[in-house]
Design a protein around this motif. Structure first.
Motif, PDB file in Angstrom:
ATOM      1  N   UNK A   4     -28.798   2.511 -29.196  1.00 34.95           N
ATOM      2  CA  UNK A   4     -29.293   2.342 -28.140  1.00 34.95           C
ATOM      3  C   UNK A   4     -28.460   3.391 -27.220  1.00 34.95           C
ATOM      4  N   UNK A   5     -29.181   3.969 -26.000  1.00 34.60           N
ATOM      5  CA  UNK A   5     -28.337   4.639 -25.177  1.00 34.60           C
ATOM      6  C   UNK A   5     -28.741   4.000 -23.587  1.00 34.60           C
ATOM      7  N   UNK A   6     -29.696   3.281 -23.343  1.00 35.72           N
ATOM      8  CA  UNK A   6     -29.949   2.722 -22.056  1.00 35.72           C
ATOM      9  C   UNK A   6     -29.269   1.456 -22.010  1.00 35.72           C
ATOM     10  N   UNK A   7     -28.924   1.208 -20.638  1.00 38.35           N
ATOM     11  CA  UNK A   7     -28.227   0.003 -20.261  1.00 38.35           C
ATOM     12  C   UNK A   7     -27.092  -0.620 -21.050  1.00 38.35           C
ATOM     13  N   UNK A   8     -26.285   0.305 -21.470  1.00 39.16           N
ATOM     14  CA  UNK A   8     -25.295   0.084 -22.502  1.00 39.16           C
ATOM     15  C   UNK A   8     -24.308  -1.058 -21.990  1.00 39.16           C
ATOM     16  N   UNK A   9     -24.005  -1.382 -20.667  1.00 40.51           N
ATOM     17  CA  UNK A   9     -23.112  -2.080 -20.324  1.00 40.51           C
ATOM     18  C   UNK A   9     -24.066  -3.664 -20.470  1.00 40.51           C
ATOM     19  N   UNK A  10     -25.328  -3.899 -20.038  1.00 38.07           N
ATOM     20  CA  UNK A  10     -26.014  -5.169 -20.356  1.00 38.07           C
ATOM     21  C   UNK A  10     -25.943  -5.290 -21.639  1.00 38.07           C
ATOM     22  N   UNK A  11     -26.155  -4.413 -22.858  1.00 43.59           N
ATOM     23  CA  UNK A  11     -26.395  -4.614 -23.975  1.00 43.59           C
ATOM     24  C   UNK A  11     -24.940  -5.282 -24.576  1.00 43.59           C
ATOM     25  N   UNK A  12     -23.939  -4.509 -24.201  1.00 46.05           N
ATOM     26  CA  UNK A  12     -22.436  -5.088 -24.669  1.00 46.05           C
ATOM     27  C   UNK A  12     -21.967  -6.314 -24.107  1.00 46.05           C
ATOM     28  N   UNK A  13     -22.339  -6.550 -22.784  1.00 42.13           N
ATOM     29  CA  UNK A  13     -21.999  -8.014 -22.162  1.00 42.13           C
ATOM     30  C   UNK A  13     -22.877  -9.031 -22.726  1.00 42.13           C
ATOM     31  N   UNK A  14     -24.142  -8.870 -23.011  1.00 38.68           N
ATOM     32  CA  UNK A  14     -24.869  -9.772 -23.779  1.00 38.68           C
ATOM     33  C   UNK A  14     -24.376 -10.076 -25.167  1.00 38.68           C
ATOM     34  N   UNK A  15     -24.184  -9.121 -25.734  1.00 41.92           N
ATOM     35  CA  UNK A  15     -23.769  -9.299 -27.339  1.00 41.92           C
ATOM     36  C   UNK A  15     -22.592  -9.695 -27.720  1.00 41.92           C
ATOM     37  N   UNK A  16     -21.475  -9.547 -26.678  1.00 44.25           N
ATOM     38  CA  UNK A  16     -20.292  -9.983 -26.858  1.00 44.25           C
ATOM     39  C   UNK A  16     -20.601 -11.518 -26.322  1.00 44.25           C
ATOM     40  N   UNK A  17     -21.050 -11.811 -25.227  1.00 46.45           N
ATOM     41  CA  UNK A  17     -21.225 -13.099 -24.864  1.00 46.45           C
ATOM     42  C   UNK A  17     -21.897 -14.071 -25.881  1.00 46.45           C
ATOM     43  N   UNK A  18     -23.003 -13.617 -26.618  1.00 47.86           N
ATOM     44  CA  UNK A  18     -23.474 -14.364 -27.616  1.00 47.86           C
ATOM     45  C   UNK A  18     -22.718 -14.421 -28.808  1.00 47.86           C
ATOM     46  N   UNK A  19     -21.765 -13.621 -29.102  1.00 48.79           N
ATOM     47  CA  UNK A  19     -20.630 -14.122 -30.262  1.00 48.79           C
ATOM     48  C   UNK A  19     -19.489 -14.997 -29.845  1.00 48.79           C
ATOM     49  N   UNK A  20     -19.265 -14.816 -28.451  1.00 46.28           N
ATOM     50  CA  UNK A  20     -18.396 -15.703 -27.853  1.00 46.28           C
ATOM     51  C   UNK A  20     -18.942 -17.360 -27.811  1.00 46.28           C
ATOM     52  N   UNK A  21     -20.190 -17.186 -27.459  1.00 46.90           N
ATOM     53  CA  UNK A  21     -20.812 -18.534 -27.189  1.00 46.90           C
ATOM     54  C   UNK A  21     -20.479 -19.660 -28.244  1.00 46.90           C
ATOM     55  N   UNK A  22     -19.941 -20.769 -27.582  1.00 46.95           N
ATOM     56  CA  UNK A  22     -19.393 -21.806 -28.259  1.00 46.95           C
ATOM     57  C   UNK A  22     -20.097 -22.976 -28.091  1.00 46.95           C
ATOM     58  N   UNK A  23     -20.168 -23.349 -26.618  1.00 45.26           N
ATOM     59  CA  UNK A  23     -20.801 -24.694 -25.916  1.00 45.26           C
ATOM     60  C   UNK A  23     -22.150 -24.265 -25.552  1.00 45.26           C
ATOM     61  N   UNK A  24     -23.208 -24.749 -25.927  1.00 44.46           N
ATOM     62  CA  UNK A  24     -24.445 -24.235 -25.393  1.00 44.46           C
ATOM     63  C   UNK A  24     -24.945 -24.933 -24.076  1.00 44.46           C
TER      64      UNK A  24
END
Length: 111
Positions: A4-24
């Motif tokens: 992907x080339x668009x909105x990289x900051x959003x993609x990275x931040x959501x993906x990392x948040x998802x893998x860091x996500x422990x408590x729902x």
């Protein structure tokens, strides 16, 4: 990153948040997303030369960047698992789909 080339900051931040996500909880997901956005912005400033490596801002953000990096790696390894780590070849499309499903799953748990 995948292709992907668009909105990289959003993609990275959501993906990392998802893998860091422990408590729902929305607060937990949004905290990781916001911290990742801040870490990514800091990285971008360093890479593009608008922030000196000697800037006090680096030291002020070091704890947050360390937490995002550590939890991102640990969470990513846990999600990918042994089979994923041993996979011979995984295309970027398949990896992007994996991340997108992970983010969608986290968001669905938040309601």
């Amino acid at each position: 990153m995948t292709d992907e080339a668009d909105d990289i900051t959003r993609l990275v931040s959501e993906r990392v948040a998802a893998v860091c996500f422990e408590i729902p909880s929305r607060e937990n997901f949004e905290k990781w997303r916001a911290d990742t956005q801040r870490a990514y912005a800091l990285r971008s400033k360093l890479v593009h030369g608008s922030l000196s490596p000697n800037s006090p801002e680096i030291m002020n953000q070091l704890g947050m960047v360390s937490s995002v990096s550590r939890m991102g790696v640990q969470g990513g390894l846990a999600l990918i698992g042994e089979a994923g780590l041993r996979a011979e070849k995984v295309g970027t499309r398949k990896l992007a789909d994996f991340y997108n499903r992970t983010v969608a799953h986290c968001r669905s748990m938040l309601g």
